[in-house]
Design a protein around this motif. Structure first.
Motif: not given
Length: 926
Positions: A413-438
């Motif tokens: 529910r915290s946008p800060l933590i949601s954004q942090r996980i998204q940033d983490l996956i982006n630093t690992w992958g070769t292309k931007p991760v698609t975030l499916l909205e919940n």
């Protein structure tokens, strides 16, 4: 009576922190999913509807609340879960934050805790004896029963138990935790339910909300990671996405291991930070104080991680008694420090090759053993590595990092933590991760449970994948190079599809217990049913399945040839049946046994009895066999030495399988063990030695049952002191496998010898001289399943006796065993109170430990660090114990056990047990 057809589909998210319920009509024309607003007490006397039902209980003090203060008083009066009214829901959390030791939380985590008896009344953990307690399974059942009651008020014509119910569970829940959840549902009157894995439920909810444009939304997605961080667990699932004719094809290809790590851990971290500021280096807070502080920190966290967070929040620990207000203490948290703790401590931007530290840290709070490494990011990296082959194939060779992400759980529910996980996956992958909205991360599991049931009814898009694991039956092949297993259910097998191993036949014994060892793997390798492979350390070996199969009435033999039929049920529970090759209608069902995790034997299935074993059997039967001739007394006395000579090794080197095999021979020849006093003495000695410590092998429960039948008969040669010694030693050796009822029976029988008042009676005093008093004391000391009040009484008796110089120093060892902070085999909830432990330590401190090492060892066991603040002695007492141990030149390992959590070394383990354990057997604690 005809079963009522369901009018509704009901999804229940039985969460660690909250319970959420959604529902929809079974009418095809009215299938809009709705949230069931749960009517509940939000303050004493004030009832309101809420979307979330906190999964908590409050046990009020006598006369604290009256019937007008409690919602659904009729539920409490009719409930089987409590002798008194309890508060469930929002008001329970409110009252719990203002009280001490009356608040029950995290019941779901307790169901997956392997170190306790899930049916024992142990919650609230750390509460005083005057507080009514409840078991983890009953606490979970009470939340479901409450939902059932409230549902009945709203839909009196459609009782919940007659509806189509889907209950969600973590994908990582093992067979035992699922079975306990099912048992809780049955206790609540919900006998017909289905289970759905929580990450799949989240995905079903997203599919429903995006039904109109699923193909477009997933057009460029190949691998979806569902990351569900709840209150008490982190649940990870990988779903492969492939193009389909009309809609994409979704297949679940990986699930994570059980990880007791979630939002509750952030609350705990904040509570520890607040505690450090409140006590300022002084005595730590009590368990009850920390529980109250934890609820305050939970609220502070939610405020400071919100988008419109204030700059700081004050957390207040209330005082007690007449100084409720005046005794209050407060501490402030700033927005920045809480955000830094949550993001950098639990969701750091770690590298993809940074894996979690799996070493046990001894971190136990409120009795629960949380994950040693709090960095969820690292656990996520380990999960992706474990499923690297399947991920690489799904990503079409472009790495193993998912290209889509679906987040769920209250922390997101915290946008800060949601954004942090998204940033983490982006630093690992070769292309931007698609975030499916919940849009509702705390509600989607319940919505998704209903969406799943609707999709199944209406043949809509379904997530494939079937069984998350491949299951193998471990084979006893005699192969000394590697264990082997036969695949009985391949990963991906669809629910309800029976897999029969037609070409593999097995000999099944009837009328006797048999053992099935299973191993599983969630890895990427594909297996076929019936395939035989070598099992490596990458496989997870499950607790054995044990069953005793009765003969059918027409069955003429004790053995039948069978084939295995295995099914993955809708609930995700494995069903194994043995089917007669000659008569397919004859089936024997093998059920998982809910077994306490008390010991692990590091034995391998490829252990073979030595060729000399047959000769050992002959020697036993020559002494105890019904057809044996008259045997000289010396031959009986020398049996143990003859067995060692026959087998070729000292008995201390006999491995567990050999010991248990010898036990079987001895118990089979028990009818003749009373021929002479020598027969009785030798038989008692050997049978106890071969079954020690009463647990560790899959069939030990059955063996204990057979041996316990002899207890009621006692010994025959009552005037032989050595026979009494062997009698008490037998039950001491196998005490770990005895039931609570058996231990209480023994305690009742020997109490008169230990109770100083009773022991002064003429007849009892006379018996003490011939019945080996010291061995009676040693036996009493190892009855770890006894209730706390009886243990306390026993310890007080022994300390009274120790005030006389005539008492054996061995009695100090017994006091240490009784007061040990970490039990040897028993459940942690049966440890004596810290107040009693410190009272005993005060007396032990008066002894000269240089001259009395037994007293020093007793102090070590009672002061041993457990990591659980409710069980550990205070720091002042700990400092005194450590100083005296050092002064008396005690072993370094003893001092370390008092300073920090330590496993027992072999020498200390032997000293605690009273003798060496069988080779390869190591008692473990979770």
């Amino acid at each position: 009576m005809k079963t009522q057809s369901p009018h509704y589909i009901v999804g229940i998210d039985l969460g660690t922190t909250h319970t959420v319920v959604a529902y929809a009509s079974t009418d095809a024309n009215q299938q809009e999913i709705q949230l069931f607003n749960v009517e509940q007490l939000i303050a004493p006397g004030h009832v309101a509807e809420r979307t979330l039902l906190p999964s908590v209980r409050y046990h009020p003090a006598p006369e604290e609340l009256n019937s007008n203060d409690i919602a659904f008083y009729s539920y409490n009066k009719a409930s089987n879960f409590s002798d008194m009214p309890v508060v469930i829901g929002e008001a329970a959390r409110l009252l719990g934050s203002k009280s001490k030791g009356r608040f029950v939380s995290s019941a779901k985590s307790w169901l997956s805790h392997p170190g306790v008896d899930h049916t024992a009344d142990i919650l609230p953990w750390g509460s005083h004896d005057d507080v009514t307690k409840v078991s983890p399974i009953e606490a979970s059942a009470s939340y479901l029963a409450y939902i059932r009651t409230v549902w009945g008020h709203k839909f009196p014509q459609s009782p919940l138990e007659h509806q189509d119910i889907v209950i969600t569970v973590p994908a990582s829940f093992d067979e035992a935790a699922r079975s306990l959840t099912l048992e809780a549902a049955k206790m609540a009157g919900l006998t017909q339910v289905r289970f759905l894995e929580e990450p799949q439920a989240v995905c079903y909810d997203w599919l429903r909300l995006n039904a109109a444009h699923i193909k477009l939304a997933l057009n460029d997605v190949h691998l979806l990671l569902v990351c569900d961080v709840g209150g008490g667990t982190t649940d990870l699932t990988l779903i492969k996405v492939e193009p389909g004719v009309n809609e994409p094809k979704l297949t679940r290809i990986g699930v994570g291991d059980h990880l007791m790590l979630g939002g509750d851990n952030i609350d705990l971290a904040l509570a520890h930070l607040a505690e450090s500021r409140l006590v300022d280096g002084q005595k730590r807070l009590s368990q009850a104080d920390l529980s109250q502080l934890l609820e305050q920190c939970r609220l502070a966290k939610e405020q400071l991680l919100a988008v419109d967070a204030p700059e700081q929040v004050t957390v207040t620990l209330l005082g007690g008694g007449s100084r409720l207000i005046g005794g209050s203490r407060s501490v402030q948290f700033t927005r920045e420090e809480v955000r830094a703790l949550a993001l950098d401590g639990f969701f750091p931007l770690s590298a993809p090759d940074e894996l979690p530290n799996v070493k046990r840290s001894g971190v136990v709070e409120f009795g629960l053993p949380y994950a040693s490494d709090p960095a969820i990011s690292k656990h996520l990296a380990g999960f992706l590595k474990h499923h690297s082959h399947a991920s690489l194939e799904a990503m079409q060779g472009e790495g193993i990092v998912p290209d889509a992400l679906l987040l769920n759980g209250g922390v997101f529910r915290s946008p800060l933590i949601s954004q942090r996980i998204q940033d983490l996956i982006n630093t690992w992958g070769t292309k931007p991760v698609t975030l499916l909205e919940n849009q509702h991360p705390d509600l989607s599991v319940a919505y998704g449970a209903v969406s799943y049931a609707l999709a199944k009814r209406n043949n809509k898009l379904k997530i494939g994948g079937g069984a998350a694991r491949s299951y193998f039956l471990v084979l006893d092949t005699g192969n000394t190079d590697a264990q082997q297993g036969i695949c009985v259910l391949p990963k991906g097998s669809e629910e309800g599809d029976e897999v029969i191993l037609k070409d593999k036949h097995f000999a099944l014994r009837l009328g006797a217990p048999v053992r099935f060892h299973l191993a599983t793997t969630t890895g990427d390798v594909e297996f076929k049913a019936g395939e035989i492979i070598n099992l490596t350390e990458a496989f997870n070996f499950l607790p054995p399945l044990i069953a005793a199969f009765d003969k059918h009435t027409e069955q003429a033999t004790d053995e039948v040839i069978v084939k295995l039929a295995v099914t993955q049920t809708e609930m995700g529970v494995l069903k194994i049946e043995c089917v007669s090759v000659d008569n397919a209608t004859q089936r024997w069902n093998v059920e998982f046994q809910l077994r306490k995790k008390t010991a692990a034997a590091q034995q391998t299935e490829d252990y073979r009895l030595p060729p000399q074993f047959a000769g050992a059997v002959d020697k036993v039967e020559a002494i105890f066999g019904s057809k044996s001739k008259q045997i000289e007394a010396n031959a009986v006395k020398n049996l143990r030495a003859e067995l060692e000579k026959q087998i070729g090794t000292d008995r201390s080197e006999w491995a567990l399988p050999l010991l248990r095999a010898l036990f079987t021979v001895l118990i089979d020849n028990s009818k003749s063990h009373r021929r002479t006093d020598n027969h009785e003495r030798v038989w008692l000695s050997l049978v106890g030695y071969c079954l020690r410590p009463g647990l560790g092998d899959a069939l030990d429960d059955w063996r204990i049952e057979q041996l316990w039948k002899h207890y009621a008969h006692g010994i025959q040669y009552v005037n032989e002191t050595q026979n009494w010694t062997e009698w008490w030693t037998l039950w001491r050796r196998i005490a770990g496998g005895l039931s609570l009822a058996a231990q209480e029976q023994i305690f009742a029988d020997i109490s008169k010898y230990i109770n100083p008042a009773a022991a002064r009676q003429v007849n009892v005093a006379k018996q003490i001289k011939t019945r080996s008093y010291d061995d009676i004391v040693r036996l009493a000391a190892v009855l770890e399943k006894l209730p706390i009040d009886k243990k306390t009484q026993l310890g007080d008796w022994l300390l009274t006796r120790l005030q006389k110089s005539s008492e054996s120093k061995q009695t100090w060892w017994a006091v240490g065993r009784i007061g040990a902070r970490v039990p040897f085999y028993g459940s942690q909830h049966n440890v004596i109170s810290v107040i009693v432990a410190q009272r005993w330590l005060t007396q032990i401190l008066t002894e000269d430990w240089k001259k009395n090492q037994q007293a020093a060892f007793a102090a070590t066991l009672i002061a041993r660090m457990s990591g659980d603040r409710d069980q550990d002695i205070d720091e002042d007492m700990r400092t005194q114990i450590i100083a005296k141990l050092k002064q008396s030149k005690a072993p370094t390992s003893w001092i370390e056990m008092v300073e920090q959590y330590q496993e027992l070394d072999e020498k200390a383990e032997k000293q605690m047990f009273g003798e060496a354990l069988p080779p390869g057997l190591k008692l473990i604690k979770s």
